[in-house]
Design a protein around this motif. Structure first.
Motif: not given
Length: 788
Positions: A721-736
């Motif tokens: 992505a870019t500094a001005g428009s970054p990607a967001l990975i948030a509020n996830n529950q990740i189990h393995s």
């Protein structure tokens, strides 16, 4: 009793008459009818030709040949007394070509012919069979030096089947320094590398051969080229059928025309089976006042190049032709370098997966309109360096084809190019140069687009609400899904369409193509009439890769599936939905998609599989996706050279996948939110919850719950992505329960990893971060818990 005086007087008189009369050994010039064969005037062709060479002719001569096989070769040159009136004809006495066979087996280049025409004029051959039985040298007819007024009519010319492109293995090979009035009519020309190779002149000084006619011949089983013509003037190539060898050369062509001038006519021909070009035309020139005409032809190729290659030509009228490309090639390739005055109208250009039309250089393309373009490939056409996804794109790029169509012509078969689509029946423009169709039927005032003229009831594009009900009736009800698709393909769309499906189980599969009239506003919706997905089940058990879907999208756009239950019952092939080629604005909402539980990682056993070459706005919303090796596999483009825009996967329940819950690749700006992924309890030891690769832009992966992965709960690599428009990975529950990492995060750029809960119940690590190639990433407010 005669005395001595009387006897002497008689002897003197006889001697005097003998002296003043022509010598008895000087024969009369030939004129009239003669026979060849046992008991005839001549025992063989060679004897007859000796007579011609010795005596010449004083009028028309006809040799009637008795039935039989004549194992000889003949050489025909200049004959004293021959002319356009005093012609010399060899013909079967019975009128049946198969009854008279002239056969020769050549041993080398020097004797590579059955008939040699050299400095020959005014010869006609009718109803004879010429058979070359050699292997390396297989010409039936060889013409050279100077040739005039030569005709073959209703003959059979047999050359052995070959796998060579060598002209030594050609059938009819004519390469003249100068020639005129060469005619082949109603012959059967079988085998050889070439059917006919005719170079009319040596081309010096711009000279061209006049009067060539190739009419109503049947060409079959040529390996390299059916017909090759060059250096001609006002040639007539009409009503021939060319069917190349099924195993023809990868560079085989149906008809190849080079440097032919004047009011050339290529009309009514049927060409089939070329591996390279069905029709190749280059450097052919006419004038504005006397243009050439290429019309009413059926041109098929199974090519990897172009069905029609059209380059550097001038004042050619390309009208009412039917083109079909069954390979990966393009329909029409036009290059205008050196071109002028060309017009392309009322044609059908159909391609399998390539462009229907490709105009590399538009110089000389004066008019192009009233055509039909259709392809099952990604792009309809290409103008210069720009691809056209659909007809509107093509019209915008080219500023041509304002009255053209994008409709499946509905050919009878891949090689029988008789069209039947009602959309084309009254969609052309009247062209005075083509008053009849390929079958000789008169054209209507508003003619059919394509080679064959027909009429059809006016189309009624679909618009509004319809039903699908096996027990229903009326003109707005369809008894199957397939019937509804057929109606849309035939009639197109005139507005938004909704099919309300009655409760029941429908055992069928459907493939939805590009639909004429579809748009972002003219969408097509299939939905349960009750609003309950469980009430409408569409089920199919595939047994092959090519039919591995319940619903397939092929170049489809603007389709909505809502509240339906799709069940794939195959074991080896378990896909419910597949999107191929181009896919735009497709939505699956509130559906149940069931694929069998599997213990395979095979791609063929996936559930929802989006693998278009290019795509935009594909959405899976609020659906339940059960089973399969992979729940959703979404590859936005074919090879990563582009990215799929606007993808959305939201509020879905994915359960019992064996290998991966989701795979996302080659996307930009995708949103994957509020999904629950619960892999199969006995999932693969390399199973992943969500796998993301090379996805770009302001990607959103938020609010997801991932459970049961044996390898990675979340795998992300090469996402930028870019500094001005970054990607967001948030509020996830990740189990393995992994032996690797719950989160694998490598070579990503400008990803904001915030407020996620990670739990690893196996021996794996919580987060693995590798920054090689990475930049601008932020990891805050997360929980990373690992077992050991």
């Amino acid at each position: 009793m005669m005395n001595f005086y009387s006897l002497s007087k008689s002897v003197f008189l006889i001697l005097f008459i003998w002296i003043i009369s022509p010598v008895a050994s000087v024969a009369q010039a030939l004129s009239g009818n003669y026979s060849i064969g046992v008991g005839g005037d001549y025992l063989s062709f060679s004897q007859a030709i000796t007579g011609l060479n010795t005596n010449g002719v004083s009028g028309p001569v006809v040799f009637n040949v008795a039935d039989g096989t004549y194992s000889e070769q003949i050489v025909l040159g200049p004959i004293t007394g021959s002319s356009a009136t005093n012609t010399i004809t060899f013909q079967s006495q019975s009128g049946n070509a198969t009854n008279v066979i002239l056969s020769h087996t050549a041993a080398g280049v020097g004797d590579n012919y059955v008939v040699l025409l050299e400095n020959a004029s005014n010869f006609l051959f009718k109803n004879l069979t010429f058979s070359a039985s050699g292997t390396t040298y297989t010409r039936t007819v060889r013409g050279q030096v100077e040739l005039h007024n030569i005709a073959f009519e209703s003959c059979v010319l047999n050359s052995p089947i070959t796998n060579s492109t060598s002209s030594d293995r050609g059938n009819v090979i004519i390469s003249a320094s100068t020639s005129s009035d060469i005619r082949f009519t109603n012959n059967s020309i079988v085998g050889g590398s070439y059917g006919i190779f005719y170079q009319g002149t040596n081309g010096s000084g711009g000279s061209r051969a006049l009067g060539f006619v190739l009419e109503q011949n049947q060409f079959s089983d040529q390996f390299y080229r059916g017909i090759q013509l060059s250096n001609l003037f006002e040639a007539q190539v009409t009503d021939n059928r060319v069917v190349l060898l099924g195993s023809s050369s990868a560079s085989s062509d149906g008809i190849y025309v080079d440097e032919s001038e004047g009011a050339f006519r290529l009309t009514g021909n049927r060409i089939e089976g070329a591996s390279q070009y069905g029709l190749y035309m280059t450097s052919c020139t006419a004038t504005a006042g006397s243009p050439a005409l290429i019309a009413n032809n059926h041109i098929h190729s199974k090519a990897g190049s172009y069905s029609v290659y059209f380059a550097a030509n001038q004042y050619q009228r390309f009208y009412h032709n039917n083109i079909n490309t069954t390979g990966g090639a393009q329909g029409l390739y036009y290059s205008g370098s050196g071109a002028a005055g060309n017009k392309i109208k009322n044609n059908i250009f159909k391609s399998n997966t390539g462009y229907a039309v490709n105009v590399a250089n538009s110089t000389g393309l004066d008019e192009m309109d009233y055509n039909d373009f259709f392809t099952s490939g990604v792009y309809l056409g290409r103008w210069g360096a720009s691809n056209a996804g659909d007809l509107a794109d093509w019209q915008g790029l080219s500023s041509k084809d304002a009255n053209s169509l994008n409709a499946d012509p509905q050919y009878i078969s891949a090689t029988d190019l008789t069209a039947s689509s009602p959309a084309l029946a009254n969609a052309g423009i009247q062209l005075a140069e083509v008053p009849e169709d390929i079958n000789g039927d008169l054209r209507k005032a508003t003619p059919t687009i394509g080679a064959n003229e027909y009429d059809a009831a006016a189309l009624v594009p679909l618009s509004g609400i319809y039903t699908i009900d096996v027990s229903g009736s009326g003109n707005r009800n369809f008894i199957s899904f397939q019937e509804s698709v057929d109606a849309m393909v035939l009639n197109g769309l005139g507005g938004a369409v909704t099919f309300q499906v009655a409760a029941g189980t429908y055992t069928e599969q459907i493939l939805i193509p590009d639909l004429s009239g579809g748009s972002a506003s003219n969408t097509v919706t299939y939905e349960s009439a009750t609003g309950n997905a469980e009430d409408v089940t569409l089920t199919f058990g595939s047994t092959a890769i090519g039919t591995n879907y319940v619903i397939g999208f092929d170049n489809a756009s603007d389709i909505i599936l809502r509240n339906l239950n799709l069940v794939a019952t195959g074991t080896t092939y378990g896909r419910t939905v597949v999107a191929l080629n181009r896919a735009d604005n497709l939505t699956i909402e509130g559906c149940i998609l069931e694929s069998p539980i599997t213990n395979s990682t095979s791609f063929e056993r996936g559930n929802v599989i989006f693998i278009p070459a290019i795509s935009s706005d594909l959405r899976v919303l609020n659906s339940t996706i059960i089973g399969g090796s992979t729940g959703i596999y979404y590859r936005g483009s074919e090879n990563g050279s582009s990215r799929g825009n606007g993808g959305e996967i939201r509020k879905n329940e994915l359960t019992d996948q064996f290998y991966r819950g989701m795979v996302l690749q080659y996307l930009t700006g995708a949103a994957v939110t509020d999904n629950r992924v619960v892999l199969l309890g006995s999932s693969s030891s390399s199973s992943d919850g969500i796998y993301v690769d090379e996805s770009e832009g302001a990607f959103r992966l938020t609010g997801n719950r991932i459970e049961g992965a044996s390898q990675y709960g979340l795998y992300m690599t090469s996402c930028t992505a870019t500094a001005g428009s970054p990607a967001l990975i948030a509020n996830n529950q990740i189990h393995s329960k992994a032996g690797s990492y719950s989160v694998y995060f490598a070579a990503n750029q400008y990803q904001s990893f915030y407020h996620n809960n990670i739990n690893t119940t196996g021996s794996a690590q919580g987060l693995y971060y590798s920054g090689s190639g990475g930049a601008g990433n932020k990891i805050k407010n997360n929980i990373f818990k690992s077992n050991t």
